[in-house]
Design an enzyme around this catalytic site. Sequence first.
Site, PDB file in Angstrom:
ATOM      1  N   MET A  57       0.815  -1.211   0.000  1.00 58.90           N
ATOM      2  CA  MET A  57       0.000   0.000   0.000  1.00 58.90           C
ATOM      3  C   MET A  57       0.856   1.272   0.000  1.00 58.90           C
ATOM      4  O   MET A  57       2.066   1.223   0.189  1.00 58.90           O
ATOM      5  CB  MET A  57      -0.922  -0.008   1.219  1.00 58.90           C
ATOM      6  N   HIS A  58       0.200   2.391  -0.237  1.00 56.53           N
ATOM      7  CA  HIS A  58       0.708   3.747   0.000  1.00 56.53           C
ATOM      8  C   HIS A  58       1.724   4.261  -1.019  1.00 56.53           C
ATOM      9  O   HIS A  58       2.074   5.445  -0.995  1.00 56.53           O
ATOM     10  CB  HIS A  58       1.346   3.882   1.396  1.00 56.53           C
ATOM     11  N   ASP A  88      -2.736  -5.022   0.537  1.00 60.80           N
ATOM     12  CA  ASP A  88      -2.254  -6.330   0.987  1.00 60.80           C
ATOM     13  C   ASP A  88      -2.914  -6.828   2.265  1.00 60.80           C
ATOM     14  O   ASP A  88      -3.233  -8.014   2.385  1.00 60.80           O
ATOM     15  CB  ASP A  88      -0.727  -6.343   1.110  1.00 60.80           C
TER      16      ASP A  88
END
Length: 484
Positions: free
Chosen positions: A79-80, A235
């Site tokens: 992520m991110h 995830d």
Amino acid sequence: MYLGLDLGTSGVKALLMDGAQIVVGSANGHLDVSRPHAGWSEQNPADWIRATEDAVSALKAAHPVEFAAVRGIGLSGQMHGATLLDASDTVLRPCILWNDTRSHLEAARLDADPRFRSITGNIVFPGFTAPKLAWVKANEPDLFARVAKVLLPKDFLRLWLTGEHISEMSDSAGTAWLDVAARRWSPELLAATDLGEEHMPSLVEGTAPGGTLRPDLASAWGLSGDVVVAGGAGDNAASACGMGTVGHGHAFVSLGTSGVLFAATDSYLPNPESAVHTFCHALPATWHQMGVILSATDCLNWLSGVTGKSAADLTASLGDTLKAPTGVTFLPYLSGERTPHNDAAIRGAFVGLGHESGQAALAQAVLEGVAFALADNLAALKAAGTTLDRVTAIGGGSRSRIWLKAIATALGLPVDLPADGDFGAAFGAARLGLIAATGADPLAVCTAPATAETIEPDAGLADAYADAYGRFRALYPAVKNAGH
């Protein structure tokens, strides 16, 4: 057949699953991380495609007949990350990853704007996507001016697979631009970083179709007909789909390098003051809360390095029977802490050492310290309105029965161990691919694995653990103040 693709930090995993959710096989493609400066962490998005091709090629070679029957693909990803594209979808710079901390000043500035916590339900952490774009604007203004699209890592993979700019709710909730309650982009928060909705991909639910495999790629892979690519998930949400942690009150505790307490909810229950992540889940009208401790098995590995004893030997030295805390307390803040303190500067400590404190006492204190940090996470989730009656344990640390006994007793909850199997993010992604391709009921697909064993809290040690947890709670402010 259904294909799950999980784009992690160290590699891409491809998993092939049939319609009965039997895993046929899996393969991996390797990835490296570039760290050109202290605190930086980057990857070239072209490497994600190469690693995916490596994994898919290996899977196809091992299971050619089954692979040719793929009808749906699900995506999971780290992520991110900030993947920046120009108007022709050319990558402008290496992706800034989730564990990159260069934008800590920008994150603090955005977090000081009360709109961010109000709309997203979360603290703006340096790892999130929005502060990364603020950093790019401040430090690479010419490049920022050319940004046409910002994609999360798995959604860049989707662009290669389908040719479309699409994301989904669970991953997008980690950008600090999503209105997490309304499950849509926030024009107000985007404008705060000099961006607009035109810079963002369109949004679908994780269980919905999110594009179709490009005909030329389908042909190269030996696939025929339309192959649906699901919205997918970040995830942690994908792992939850793999574990069946999708119904209200279902939860898992993950004992990996870091520790996670993940709980599914059927309503939006933010608690940013306790550094709880409140994100959309991959299923419609579902959210999840997540407490994170930055060092879990890392703590035991650290003690292993100091003592020269393996982590397995350290835990084995404690025997099979849970003992009362010795009076030695360990704070597991080796690299700072996320939930509930949001304190990057705090560091770990042993307190209460005596001449009698040997290696076993230190090992016991480490296991207890991680268990108490997870109890802090549980308290933070309870403060936001989430009540749990049990958790499922996953991750490498869950192989230690004595550690699970400590966690069960510290949390006051039964801890279930799943039967052997592959229930991770790639499996969860494959499940989402099945749902998107067939229209199946998500709750009927995302079921929990059978429970192999349940570890109950030790009622006889409840009071001793409560006293030790009280000491643990009191030490954080003392250590924090001593460091200033």
